[in-house]
Design an enzyme around this catalytic site. Structure first.
Site, PDB file in Angstrom:
ATOM      1  N   HIS A  72      50.749  31.977  59.727  1.00  0.00           N
ATOM      2  CA  HIS A  72      49.480  31.288  59.961  1.00  0.00           C
ATOM      3  C   HIS A  72      49.681  30.313  61.119  1.00  0.00           C
ATOM      4  O   HIS A  72      50.787  29.786  61.312  1.00  0.00           O
ATOM      5  CB  HIS A  72      49.049  30.523  58.713  1.00  0.00           C
ATOM      6  CG  HIS A  72      48.550  31.408  57.618  1.00  0.00           C
ATOM      7  ND1 HIS A  72      47.778  30.935  56.586  1.00  0.00           N
ATOM      8  CD2 HIS A  72      48.698  32.733  57.383  1.00  0.00           C
ATOM      9  CE1 HIS A  72      47.475  31.919  55.768  1.00  0.00           C
ATOM     10  NE2 HIS A  72      48.033  33.025  56.235  1.00  0.00           N
ATOM     11  N   GLU A  74      48.838  27.269  61.492  1.00  0.00           N
ATOM     12  CA  GLU A  74      49.299  25.946  61.048  1.00  0.00           C
ATOM     13  C   GLU A  74      50.797  25.950  60.757  1.00  0.00           C
ATOM     14  O   GLU A  74      51.522  25.046  61.182  1.00  0.00           O
ATOM     15  CB  GLU A  74      48.536  25.500  59.788  1.00  0.00           C
ATOM     16  CG  GLU A  74      47.043  25.374  59.974  1.00  0.00           C
ATOM     17  CD  GLU A  74      46.262  26.646  59.646  1.00  0.00           C
ATOM     18  OE1 GLU A  74      45.048  26.543  59.418  1.00  0.00           O
ATOM     19  OE2 GLU A  74      46.860  27.747  59.609  1.00  0.00           O
ATOM     20  N   CYS A 102      44.864  26.795  54.341  1.00  0.00           N
ATOM     21  CA  CYS A 102      44.922  27.439  53.033  1.00  0.00           C
ATOM     22  C   CYS A 102      45.945  26.713  52.154  1.00  0.00           C
ATOM     23  O   CYS A 102      46.640  25.796  52.605  1.00  0.00           O
ATOM     24  CB  CYS A 102      45.297  28.914  53.191  1.00  0.00           C
ATOM     25  SG  CYS A 102      47.020  29.164  53.663  1.00  0.00           S
ATOM     26  N   CYS A 105      49.536  26.792  53.574  1.00  0.00           N
ATOM     27  CA  CYS A 105      49.724  25.844  54.665  1.00  0.00           C
ATOM     28  C   CYS A 105      49.720  24.405  54.151  1.00  0.00           C
ATOM     29  O   CYS A 105      50.465  23.555  54.637  1.00  0.00           O
ATOM     30  CB  CYS A 105      48.646  26.036  55.724  1.00  0.00           C
ATOM     31  SG  CYS A 105      48.769  27.625  56.573  1.00  0.00           S
TER      32      CYS A 105
END
Length: 156
Positions: A72, A74, A102, A105
């Site tokens: 991801h 992040e 999410c 993360c």
């Protein structure tokens, strides 16, 4: 160069430049990264980590292109920041992302003690602020984690 040796015009340009580095400035960078991610077939998400008004790391979503669910934007930005800063304590940092982080993360955000999270779009599922799993804002975390970061949903 100290301000005393600059002209009024140069001082004004410097101050304008510093003032432009606000949440919207960093989010524009995230949006450019998200576009790049999308062009590569990934979900359109971009993220940057900022410390003392300087970008420490920037990353785009790479789940599809790297065939790795943990890529991801992040998490990628956090990985780079931890490496660059040389510590797992990112308490002086702000994370900017085009999307609400999410739960996965959020785990990293809390573990690495990021002080503020700024995002643009609310997550449809499993958002760490808006879902039934609000890991970014709950106090029910291990004692060695940071307190909940400041959360800002940005409007542009």
């Amino acid at each position: 160069m100290p301000f005393g040796t600059l002209t009024t015009y140069e001082i004004n340009l410097t101050l304008i430049s510093l003032q432009m580095r606000n949440d919207h400035y960093y989010m524009e960078i995230c949006l450019a990264l998200s576009k790049r991610a999308s062009e590569k077939g990934n979900t359109a998400v971009g993220a940057v980590v900022v410390k003392d008004d300087e970008i420490v790391s920037a990353s785009e979503e790479a789940v599809i292109s790297k065939n790795d669910i943990t890529c991801h934007a992040e998490l990628e930005a956090i990985r780079i920041a931890v490496h660059k800063v040389g510590t797992t304590n990112l308490s002086g940092c702000i994370l900017y992302s085009t999307h609400e982080p999410c739960v996965m993360c959020a785990y990293a955000i809390r573990f690495y003690k990021i002080k503020k999270v700024v995002y643009l779009h609310k997550a449809k599922y499993l958002g760490s602020v808006s879902s039934s799993l609000p890991l970014l804002v709950t106090n029910e975390v291990p004692p060695h984690w940071s307190k909940a970061p400041i959360i800002v949903q940005l409007e542009m």
